[in-house]
Design a protein around this motif. Structure first.
Motif, short mmCIF file in Angstrom:
data_model
loop_
_atom_site.label_atom_id
_atom_site.label_comp_id
_atom_site.label_asym_id
_atom_site.label_seq_id
_atom_site.Cartn_x
_atom_site.Cartn_y
_atom_site.Cartn_z
N GLY A 42 0.83 -1.20 0.00
CA GLY A 42 0.00 0.00 0.00
C GLY A 42 0.86 1.25 0.00
O GLY A 42 2.10 1.15 0.12
N PRO A 43 0.23 2.41 -0.13
CA PRO A 43 -1.22 2.57 -0.31
C PRO A 43 -1.65 2.19 -1.73
O PRO A 43 -1.02 2.57 -2.72
CB PRO A 43 -1.45 4.06 -0.05
CG PRO A 43 -0.13 4.71 -0.38
CD PRO A 43 0.93 3.71 -0.03
N VAL A 44 -2.73 1.41 -1.81
CA VAL A 44 -3.26 0.95 -3.09
C VAL A 44 -4.23 2.00 -3.63
O VAL A 44 -4.99 2.61 -2.87
CB VAL A 44 -3.99 -0.40 -2.93
CG1 VAL A 44 -4.59 -0.86 -4.24
CG2 VAL A 44 -3.02 -1.44 -2.37
N GLN A 45 -4.20 2.23 -4.93
CA GLN A 45 -5.11 3.17 -5.57
C GLN A 45 -5.60 2.60 -6.89
O GLN A 45 -5.04 1.61 -7.42
CB GLN A 45 -4.42 4.51 -5.81
CG GLN A 45 -3.19 4.42 -6.70
CD GLN A 45 -2.55 5.77 -6.92
OE1 GLN A 45 -3.23 6.76 -7.16
NE2 GLN A 45 -1.22 5.82 -6.81
N ALA A 46 -6.63 3.22 -7.45
CA ALA A 46 -7.25 2.71 -8.67
C ALA A 46 -6.26 2.61 -9.83
O ALA A 46 -6.31 1.67 -10.63
CB ALA A 46 -8.43 3.59 -9.06
N GLU A 47 -5.33 3.57 -9.91
CA GLU A 47 -4.38 3.55 -11.03
C GLU A 47 -3.49 2.32 -11.02
O GLU A 47 -2.93 1.94 -12.06
CB GLU A 47 -3.52 4.81 -11.02
CG GLU A 47 -4.28 6.11 -11.31
CD GLU A 47 -4.92 6.15 -12.69
OE1 GLU A 47 -4.56 5.32 -13.56
OE2 GLU A 47 -5.80 7.01 -12.89
N ASP A 48 -3.36 1.67 -9.87
CA ASP A 48 -2.57 0.43 -9.82
C ASP A 48 -3.18 -0.67 -10.69
O ASP A 48 -2.49 -1.63 -11.05
CB ASP A 48 -2.46 -0.06 -8.37
CG ASP A 48 -1.62 0.85 -7.50
OD1 ASP A 48 -0.63 1.40 -8.01
OD2 ASP A 48 -1.95 1.02 -6.31
#
Length: 412
Positions: A249-255
């Protein structure tokens, strides 16, 4: 011994959540607390910044006795089904006496009669909703206005309608109403309670010197490389720092941009149309805007798709359903109305063991502590969602992908 239920996402768990937890215990007089928490994906169509096990740890540190997972089938849904799924789980435990939620109203005086009215789904409400939708309003805006018009007898434009519409426009009031509606539809004996939502609103920026900030602002700070420690209890900060150091993390949509692009490019418009929330020709709109997205990004796609009719949140949920291959038939309203089929335990403290023992006698659904020992299509969707979320970690390891099968519940 009494138990209060709390519905949360803890994305991440911050000081405002601690305040709500303490108030829930105080107001209910409960000895114990059961939390129903979203897993790897949240109600607004976003991946959680940290995995569900890390966020379960935060909840147990705060004082939750037992943490249950809201299946992704309900977690990644509009307020109506999110609330119905979560309330159904609390009711199915057979050990929860009250449900406490935050609201801008801070009182049930206005919320209870409105919830009773909305639960009936009157013809006036349905007619008003159809009219608002025909005028091009997004569903949340259309529902808000239609409910206000139908509830306030004098009609559109009256002071009563304006007051009702304002009540419904406030996000925590709206979600709280859906909790109350779910309790009524289930015929649940759980007593509803509400505490005033204090501090920062959903869209409010960070305020220097204040210990309270919205989860949205905290996530933005995290993704920008800042430290949100001032707005979090120490244990949340430590767990987030540990997860970040491990690449979780931090995980986000763009990943998930590469996976989402692949899904969009390899599915026909007809195949997209079979997935949840891909309605009213959105599959053609997606195909139309794709060639102009260079470089491809989730944010760019959302911007290209956004319109008056489709909110950012609605489109985010649609993209996550596409990413996770959620079909309309398997998650139809008729299927969701059946409620969750199991109670999945994410973690517990020693005091939570007593709750689990009691639930063996009282629960109306199977209580699951090991995904490997229970077979159900929606549980399989939960496992898949956790694996997809873990694929965004750096490094991405198979043990994280299959943690649902390999790891026991978190012990507090």
């Amino acid at each position: 011994m009494t138990t209060v239920g709390i519905i949360a996402e803890y994305n991440p768990l911050h000081n405002g959540h601690v305040h709500h937890f303490e108030e829930a215990k105080r107001l209910s007089g409960a000895d114990r607390a059961v939390v129903v928490m979203s897993g790897p994906f949240t109600q607004r169509g976003e991946p959680a910044v940290a995995g569900k096990r890390a966020r379960t740890e935060m909840a147990l540190h705060m004082g939750a006795d037992l943490v249950l997972e809201l299946p992704v089938a309900y977690a990644l849904q509009p307020a109506e089904w999110f609330a119905f799924g979560a309330v159904s789980l609390l009711d199915a435990t057979g050990v929860v006496d009250s449900l406490c939620f935050g609201s801008e109203a801070g009182s049930l005086a206005q919320l209870l009669p409105l919830a009773a009215f909305l639960a009936e789904e009157s013809s006036e409400l349905k007619d008003a909703l159809r009219r608002q939708m025909a005028e091009g309003a997004s569903f949340p805006a259309a529902f808000s206005q239609a409910a206000a018009e139908a509830w306030a007898a004098p009609g559109e434009g009256s002071p009563e309608t304006a007051m009702a519409a304002e009540l419904l426009r406030q996000p925590n009031n709206s979600l709280g109403l859906h909790y109350l509606i779910a309790l009524q539809r289930l015929g649940s004996a759980i007593k509803p309670l509400t505490v005033p939502r204090t501090g920062a609103g959903f869209h409010d920026p960070l305020r220097p010197g204040s210990p309270i900030a919205s989860a949205t602002a905290i996530r933005r700070l995290l993704l920008e490389g800042g430290s949100p420690a001032a707005y979090l209890p120490a244990y949340s900060s430590e767990i987030l720092a540990r997860e970040q150091a491990a690449g979780r993390g931090p995980v986000q949509a763009e990943d998930f941009a590469p996976q989402l692009r692949h899904a969009l490019l390899t599915r026909s418009a007809a195949e997209l149309r079979g997935l949840l929330d891909v309605n009213e020709g959105l599959e053609h709109r997606v195909k139309k805007v794709l060639p102009g997205l260079e470089p491809f990004s989730v944010a760019g796609l959302l911007q290209a798709l956004k319109s008056k009719r489709y909110t950012h949140t609605r489109l985010q949920r649609m993209l996550m359903h596409i990413l996770l291959n959620h079909g309309k038939e398997e998650l139809s309203p008729a299927r969701l109305a059946e409620g969750p089929a199991y109670i999945r335990v994410l973690g517990f403290r020693d005091s939570g063991r007593e709750l689990l023992k009691a639930m063996k006698r009282t629960a109306s659904l199977p209580v699951i502590t090991s995904a490997a020992r229970f077979d159900h299509p929606l549980l399989e969707r939960d496992v898949q969602a956790a694996a997809v979320h873990a694929a965004a970690y750096h490094p991405s390891a198979s043990r994280d992908w299959f943690a649902d099968y390999l790891e026991p519940p978190v012990m507090g």
